[in-house]
Design a protein around this motif. Structure first.
Motif, PDB file in Angstrom:
ATOM      1  N   ARG A 190       2.058  -6.384   3.288  1.00  0.00           N
ATOM      2  CA  ARG A 190       1.075  -7.374   2.846  1.00  0.00           C
ATOM      3  C   ARG A 190       1.740  -8.500   2.059  1.00  0.00           C
ATOM      4  N   VAL A 191       2.602  -8.149   1.108  1.00  0.00           N
ATOM      5  CA  VAL A 191       3.269  -9.170   0.289  1.00  0.00           C
ATOM      6  C   VAL A 191       4.199 -10.019   1.153  1.00  0.00           C
ATOM      7  N   ALA A 192       4.990  -9.377   2.006  1.00  0.00           N
ATOM      8  CA  ALA A 192       5.911 -10.123   2.865  1.00  0.00           C
ATOM      9  C   ALA A 192       5.145 -11.022   3.842  1.00  0.00           C
ATOM     10  N   SER A 193       4.025 -10.530   4.365  1.00  0.00           N
ATOM     11  CA  SER A 193       3.212 -11.343   5.287  1.00  0.00           C
ATOM     12  C   SER A 193       2.683 -12.582   4.598  1.00  0.00           C
ATOM     13  N   ARG A 194       2.232 -12.410   3.372  1.00  0.00           N
ATOM     14  CA  ARG A 194       1.719 -13.570   2.623  1.00  0.00           C
ATOM     15  C   ARG A 194       2.831 -14.577   2.340  1.00  0.00           C
ATOM     16  N   ARG A 195       4.006 -14.065   1.979  1.00  0.00           N
ATOM     17  CA  ARG A 195       5.145 -14.966   1.728  1.00  0.00           C
ATOM     18  C   ARG A 195       5.543 -15.695   3.005  1.00  0.00           C
ATOM     19  N   LEU A 196       5.557 -14.981   4.124  1.00  0.00           N
ATOM     20  CA  LEU A 196       5.932 -15.594   5.399  1.00  0.00           C
ATOM     21  C   LEU A 196       4.901 -16.630   5.824  1.00  0.00           C
ATOM     22  N   THR A 197       3.636 -16.313   5.671  1.00  0.00           N
ATOM     23  CA  THR A 197       2.578 -17.267   6.019  1.00  0.00           C
ATOM     24  C   THR A 197       2.712 -18.532   5.180  1.00  0.00           C
ATOM     25  N   GLN A 224      11.370  -1.130   8.404  1.00  0.00           N
ATOM     26  CA  GLN A 224      10.043  -1.006   9.011  1.00  0.00           C
ATOM     27  C   GLN A 224       9.192  -2.238   8.729  1.00  0.00           C
ATOM     28  N   VAL A 225       9.303  -2.736   7.514  1.00  0.00           N
ATOM     29  CA  VAL A 225       8.540  -3.928   7.128  1.00  0.00           C
ATOM     30  C   VAL A 225       9.032  -5.136   7.919  1.00  0.00           C
ATOM     31  N   LEU A 226      10.347  -5.275   8.039  1.00  0.00           N
ATOM     32  CA  LEU A 226      10.904  -6.385   8.812  1.00  0.00           C
ATOM     33  C   LEU A 226      10.445  -6.303  10.264  1.00  0.00           C
ATOM     34  N   GLY A 227      10.496  -5.122  10.846  1.00  0.00           N
ATOM     35  CA  GLY A 227      10.049  -4.948  12.231  1.00  0.00           C
ATOM     36  C   GLY A 227       8.584  -5.324  12.407  1.00  0.00           C
ATOM     37  N   ALA A 228       7.749  -4.931  11.463  1.00  0.00           N
ATOM     38  CA  ALA A 228       6.323  -5.256  11.549  1.00  0.00           C
ATOM     39  C   ALA A 228       6.101  -6.759  11.502  1.00  0.00           C
ATOM     40  N   LEU A 229       6.814  -7.450  10.625  1.00  0.00           N
ATOM     41  CA  LEU A 229       6.651  -8.901  10.514  1.00  0.00           C
ATOM     42  C   LEU A 229       7.175  -9.630  11.748  1.00  0.00           C
ATOM     43  N   VAL A 230       8.305  -9.201  12.258  1.00  0.00           N
ATOM     44  CA  VAL A 230       8.862  -9.859  13.450  1.00  0.00           C
ATOM     45  C   VAL A 230       7.933  -9.646  14.645  1.00  0.00           C
ATOM     46  N   ARG A 231       7.393  -8.437  14.772  1.00  0.00           N
ATOM     47  CA  ARG A 231       6.445  -8.191  15.875  1.00  0.00           C
ATOM     48  C   ARG A 231       5.197  -9.051  15.726  1.00  0.00           C
ATOM     49  N   ARG A 232       4.725  -9.198  14.503  1.00  0.00           N
ATOM     50  CA  ARG A 232       3.479  -9.924  14.277  1.00  0.00           C
ATOM     51  C   ARG A 232       3.672 -11.439  14.368  1.00  0.00           C
ATOM     52  N   TYR A 233       4.764 -11.945  13.793  1.00  0.00           N
ATOM     53  CA  TYR A 233       4.929 -13.399  13.693  1.00  0.00           C
ATOM     54  C   TYR A 233       6.012 -13.974  14.589  1.00  0.00           C
ATOM     55  N   GLY A 234       6.980 -13.171  14.991  1.00  0.00           N
ATOM     56  CA  GLY A 234       8.000 -13.620  15.921  1.00  0.00           C
ATOM     57  C   GLY A 234       9.089 -14.515  15.359  1.00  0.00           C
ATOM     58  N   HIS A 235       9.212 -14.612  14.062  1.00  0.00           N
ATOM     59  CA  HIS A 235      10.223 -15.470  13.434  1.00  0.00           C
ATOM     60  C   HIS A 235      11.162 -14.591  12.612  1.00  0.00           C
ATOM     61  N   PHE A 236      12.333 -14.265  13.152  1.00  0.00           N
ATOM     62  CA  PHE A 236      13.196 -13.297  12.492  1.00  0.00           C
ATOM     63  C   PHE A 236      13.722 -13.786  11.143  1.00  0.00           C
ATOM     64  N   ASP A 237      14.362 -14.954  11.108  1.00  0.00           N
ATOM     65  CA  ASP A 237      14.984 -15.421   9.860  1.00  0.00           C
ATOM     66  C   ASP A 237      13.975 -15.600   8.726  1.00  0.00           C
ATOM     67  N   PRO A 238      12.866 -16.303   8.962  1.00  0.00           N
ATOM     68  CA  PRO A 238      11.886 -16.419   7.871  1.00  0.00           C
ATOM     69  C   PRO A 238      11.281 -15.061   7.492  1.00  0.00           C
ATOM     70  N   ALA A 239      11.114 -14.178   8.470  1.00  0.00           N
ATOM     71  CA  ALA A 239      10.580 -12.845   8.162  1.00  0.00           C
ATOM     72  C   ALA A 239      11.552 -12.079   7.280  1.00  0.00           C
ATOM     73  N   GLU A 240      12.829 -12.184   7.587  1.00  0.00           N
ATOM     74  CA  GLU A 240      13.843 -11.492   6.787  1.00  0.00           C
ATOM     75  C   GLU A 240      13.829 -11.999   5.337  1.00  0.00           C
ATOM     76  N   ASP A 241      13.720 -13.317   5.173  1.00  0.00           N
ATOM     77  CA  ASP A 241      13.651 -13.895   3.826  1.00  0.00           C
ATOM     78  C   ASP A 241      12.400 -13.413   3.091  1.00  0.00           C
ATOM     79  N   SER A 242      11.290 -13.341   3.794  1.00  0.00           N
ATOM     80  CA  SER A 242      10.035 -12.915   3.182  1.00  0.00           C
ATOM     81  C   SER A 242      10.073 -11.446   2.784  1.00  0.00           C
ATOM     82  N   VAL A 243      10.720 -10.629   3.586  1.00  0.00           N
ATOM     83  CA  VAL A 243      10.871  -9.214   3.238  1.00  0.00           C
ATOM     84  C   VAL A 243      11.727  -9.094   1.983  1.00  0.00           C
ATOM     85  N   GLN A 244      12.792  -9.863   1.897  1.00  0.00           N
ATOM     86  CA  GLN A 244      13.637  -9.832   0.703  1.00  0.00           C
ATOM     87  C   GLN A 244      12.834 -10.216  -0.540  1.00  0.00           C
ATOM     88  N   GLU A 245      11.980 -11.210  -0.414  1.00  0.00           N
ATOM     89  CA  GLU A 245      11.141 -11.624  -1.541  1.00  0.00           C
ATOM     90  C   GLU A 245      10.166 -10.517  -1.931  1.00  0.00           C
TER      91      GLU A 245
END
Length: 83
Positions: free
Chosen positions: A66-73, A21-42
């Motif tokens: 929130r944490v994954a979004s900050r890492r991705l940003t 769910q977190v990965l889906g939210a980040l991909v929808r918001r930012y559109g970058h799958f690979d970096p979003a996946e890395d940020s979710v893992q972090e």
């Protein structure tokens, strides 16, 4: 934070349930799958380190987003600065 005792298994189950769910939210918001996946893992690693001592937040999915979004940003800004 919830003051009740949680086990590592409780936290692991919660992280497994929320990760897609977190990965889906980040991909929808930012559109970058690979970096979003890395940020979710972090974010999952951060939760696994913090939640056993501090307790599970009232909104664990929101915390992870929130944490994954900050890492991705941070990651996207760093990549942009390098270019």
């Amino acid at each position: 934070m919830k003051p009740d005792r949680t086990t590592d298994d409780d936290i692991e189950d919660l992280l497994r349930r929320h990760a897609p769910q977190v990965l889906g939210a980040l991909v929808r918001r930012y559109g970058h799958f690979d970096p979003a996946e890395d940020s979710v893992q972090e974010a999952l690693i951060a939760a696994a380190g913090q939640w056993p001592g501090d307790g599970i937040p009232d909104n664990p999915r929101g915390w992870l987003i929130r944490v994954a979004s900050r890492r991705l940003t941070d990651r996207l800004r760093s990549d942009e600065a390098r270019r």
